[in-house]
Write an enzyme that holds these catalytic residues in place. Structure first.
Site, PDB file in Angstrom:
ATOM      1  N   HIS A  26      38.404  38.637  30.842  1.00 33.06           N
ATOM      2  CA  HIS A  26      39.123  39.232  31.979  1.00 33.06           C
ATOM      3  C   HIS A  26      38.455  38.943  33.330  1.00 33.06           C
ATOM      4  O   HIS A  26      39.101  38.495  34.273  1.00 33.06           O
ATOM      5  CB  HIS A  26      39.239  40.748  31.812  1.00 33.06           C
ATOM      6  CG  HIS A  26      39.827  41.186  30.509  1.00 33.06           C
ATOM      7  ND1 HIS A  26      40.825  40.496  29.876  1.00 33.06           N
ATOM      8  CD2 HIS A  26      39.574  42.248  29.708  1.00 33.06           C
ATOM      9  CE1 HIS A  26      41.158  41.114  28.753  1.00 33.06           C
ATOM     10  NE2 HIS A  26      40.406  42.180  28.629  1.00 33.06           N
ATOM     11  N   LYS A  39      42.345  38.553  21.695  1.00 31.34           N
ATOM     12  CA  LYS A  39      40.910  38.412  21.699  1.00 31.34           C
ATOM     13  C   LYS A  39      40.280  39.416  20.726  1.00 31.34           C
ATOM     14  O   LYS A  39      40.967  40.369  20.361  1.00 31.34           O
ATOM     15  CB  LYS A  39      40.354  38.602  23.107  1.00 31.34           C
ATOM     16  CG  LYS A  39      40.665  39.980  23.690  1.00 31.34           C
ATOM     17  CD  LYS A  39      40.091  40.084  25.042  1.00 31.34           C
ATOM     18  CE  LYS A  39      38.716  40.688  24.983  1.00 31.34           C
ATOM     19  NZ  LYS A  39      38.724  42.149  24.956  1.00 31.34           N
ATOM     20  N   HIS A  95      45.225  39.889  28.682  1.00 34.08           N
ATOM     21  CA  HIS A  95      46.279  40.727  29.266  1.00 34.08           C
ATOM     22  C   HIS A  95      46.058  40.980  30.761  1.00 34.08           C
ATOM     23  O   HIS A  95      46.986  41.338  31.460  1.00 34.08           O
ATOM     24  CB  HIS A  95      46.450  42.033  28.480  1.00 34.08           C
ATOM     25  CG  HIS A  95      45.409  43.068  28.735  1.00 34.08           C
ATOM     26  ND1 HIS A  95      44.174  43.039  28.164  1.00 34.08           N
ATOM     27  CD2 HIS A  95      45.419  44.170  29.524  1.00 34.08           C
ATOM     28  CE1 HIS A  95      43.476  44.078  28.578  1.00 34.08           C
ATOM     29  NE2 HIS A  95      44.201  44.785  29.409  1.00 34.08           N
ATOM     30  N   ASP A 154      33.296  41.347  25.696  1.00 29.90           N
ATOM     31  CA  ASP A 154      34.557  42.084  25.660  1.00 29.90           C
ATOM     32  C   ASP A 154      35.330  41.973  26.971  1.00 29.90           C
ATOM     33  O   ASP A 154      36.559  41.939  26.966  1.00 29.90           O
ATOM     34  CB  ASP A 154      34.254  43.567  25.354  1.00 29.90           C
ATOM     35  CG  ASP A 154      35.508  44.399  25.143  1.00 29.90           C
ATOM     36  OD1 ASP A 154      36.342  43.988  24.318  1.00 29.90           O
ATOM     37  OD2 ASP A 154      35.657  45.455  25.797  1.00 29.90           O
ATOM     38  N   LYS A 156      48.860  41.350  34.506  1.00 32.18           N
ATOM     39  CA  LYS A 156      48.930  42.535  35.378  1.00 32.18           C
ATOM     40  C   LYS A 156      49.625  42.171  36.687  1.00 32.18           C
ATOM     41  O   LYS A 156      49.386  41.109  37.253  1.00 32.18           O
ATOM     42  CB  LYS A 156      47.519  43.087  35.641  1.00 32.18           C
ATOM     43  CG  LYS A 156      46.927  43.817  34.428  1.00 32.18           C
ATOM     44  CD  LYS A 156      45.604  44.459  34.780  1.00 32.18           C
ATOM     45  CE  LYS A 156      44.883  44.964  33.542  1.00 32.18           C
ATOM     46  NZ  LYS A 156      45.326  46.271  33.090  1.00 32.18           N
TER      47      LYS A 156
END
Ligand code: BG6
Length: 490
Positions: free
Chosen positions: A240, A148, A178, A235, A182
């Protein structure tokens, strides 16, 4: 505890941006760990690519490992073997130099897995893919991995996806988020779908609301140039936080097959209630940090880090999202993320509804509602907050305590970084933890109106002191609804 490791197929991994920060901090250490674990076959190669010549790439790799792998995990023999797999080509991503050399290095078995990892700015995605095609490098087993940001709004994301789609089929495109790699995010799937206890309660009838927090103590530091064009909404939230929301909210997929999971996530994104001009003031808060303190040290404000005081870029966002479907109607998801906050905490809090009636008298004390807290970092683990009787022979007094499963205590193993799993999934060709094109575009379709309404409002982000929990308006956002942010975190 022994962990079962299955070797992946031999592969060539070409890393564009091979001398960059992501390669040094994340990609090389992750690959080293997998090599150390015995997952990478002898024939696998890593070819780093960068514009500037790098006379001693082996030294770059050794330095990256020394800096970013714990000393106790560094094994001299594995380091030598790993360094020997790496190679370097100086190449112009927007010109022609270096491409023949790269093609020569990759020549050989056309059936071998080949992955192009684009750890470069998104403006280079299209030119690189075009040259990969032109030099005949896009073999049927080739795949491309994209970091990204994937666009800055829906239209630019579509343009990037079109350019990539002209060279690679969707099953060859791996869009990294990402957070999906996790450990605890994986555990969310296990909690929901490998147990029968929770699923019957996982709906508006039993859950009051959900909170998703990704708080960082770091500022933007040397990333200010990129960050100022993005801001926290693009961002962190567009990718996320929305991905976490999807995993909490989605219907059980029929299997963990990539499209089965992504189909369900897409339905959630499409069910998000749009936030536009009329809702913006009551359902979103954006902030920007001023000078303050972080971990006991004085730190500069965003404007000083950026070198100008006129930026309206947000470094903090809190918002209230609603999902219009049977499972979640009327049960808000509160999201918040920010830089330079009081603590580094990422967690998902599932807040259950209060009991309908208390049989206890006033002596027993207040009865808090159950909460399931899934902690992504630090101290990964799961806590289920329950009411119990205070031990002892006295009267019936109640206490709110966590049934606490800290993964560090429960499992004596090193927690792999998200990139370790994701890189091996790229080689295996497993797209379950990667974003499909329509998901990315659906996420932008929800984010774009918020960006538009903010821009038209003419308001600037609310200031907050570095080291605090963000603007007080973020507290008001949730307290207006008679709820509070999880106290464990803030
Ligand atoms: C990245 C963002 O995607 O995630 C960064 O671009 C952010 O701004 C980072 O700091 C947070 O990742 P993590 O794994 O440290 O929570």
């Amino acid at each position: 505890m022994a962990v079962r490791v299955v070797e992946v197929s031999p592969f060539d991994l070409v890393v564009f941006g091979g001398t960059g920060d992501l390669a040094a901090r994340k990609l090389l250490p992750a690959l080293y760990h997998r090599d150390h674990a015995g997952q990478i076959p002898a024939e696998a190669r890593i070819v780093a690519v960068s514009r500037r010549p790098q006379p001693d790439y082996a030294a770059f790799v050794r330095d990256a490992l020394a800096r970013h792998v714990r000393t106790q995990d560094l094994d001299a023999g594995t380091v030598d073997r790993f360094v020997a797999r790496t190679d370097f080509v100086a190449l112009d991503a927007t010109g022609e130099s270096g491409w023949d050399e790269l093609a020569a290095k990759l020549a050989g078995d056309p059936g071998r897995v080949r992955a192009f990892y684009l750890a470069v700015g998104p403006e280079l995605f299209a030119p690189i893919c075009a040259r990969i095609a032109r030099h005949g490098l896009a073999t049927p087993t080739a795949r491309v991995v994209l970091e990204k940001p994937l666009g800055k709004d829906g239209a630019s994301a579509r343009a990037v996806n079109d350019a990539i789609g002209a060279v690679f089929a969707e099953h060859q495109v791996f869009r990294i988020d990402h957070y999906l790699g996790k450990e605890t995010v994986q555990n969310l799937m296990a909690l929901r779908f490998a147990n029968t206890l929770l699923e019957p309660l996982w709906n508006a009838a039993h859950i009051d609301h959900v909170q998703i927090t990704a708080a960082e103590t770091l500022g933007v530091e040397d990333r200010a140039g990129y960050y100022d064009t993005a801001g926290a909404l693009r961002d962190m939230v567009q990718n996320h936080l929305l991905q976490l929301l999807c995993l909490v909210a989605m219907e059980p997929p029929t299997s963990l097959d990539a499209d089965a999971v992504r189909d369900e996530k897409l339905k959630v994104l499409k069910a998000l209630v749009p936030i536009g001009e009329t809702e913006i003031a009551t359902t979103t808060v954006r902030g920007q940090y001023r000078a303050g303190a972080s971990n006991g040290a004085a730190v500069r404000g965003y404007a000083e880090e950026l070198g100008r005081g006129d930026s309206a870029t947000e470094t903090f966002v809190a918002l209230k999202a609603q999902i219009a479907n049977w499972r979640w109607a009327g049960r808000p998801f509160y999201l918040r993320t920010g830089k330079r906050l009081a603590a580094r905490v990422s967690e998902i809090v599932v807040a259950f509804r209060p009991i309908p009636h208390s049989v206890f008298d006033g002596q027993a004390g207040p009865i808090a509602a159950n909460r399931l807290v899934i902690r992504l970092q630090p101290d990964e683990g799961v806590k289920l907050w329950l009411m119990i009787k205070d031990p002892g022979p006295g009267g019936m007094r109640l206490r709110h305590v966590p049934l606490d499963m800290s993964f560090a205590e429960a499992f004596d193993i090193r927690h792999p970084d998200a990139y370790e799993r994701l890189l091996m999934d790229v080689v295996r060709g497993n797209q379950t933890l990667f974003m499909r094109r329509d998901e990315v575009e659906a996420a932008w379709a929800w984010i774009d109106p918020i960006l538009g309404a903010w821009a038209r409002s003419g308001e600037t982000p609310k200031p907050y002191t570095a080291g605090s929990w963000g603007p007080s308006a973020a507290v008001a956002l949730i307290e207006r609804d008679g709820r509070t942010w999880n106290e464990d975190a803030s």
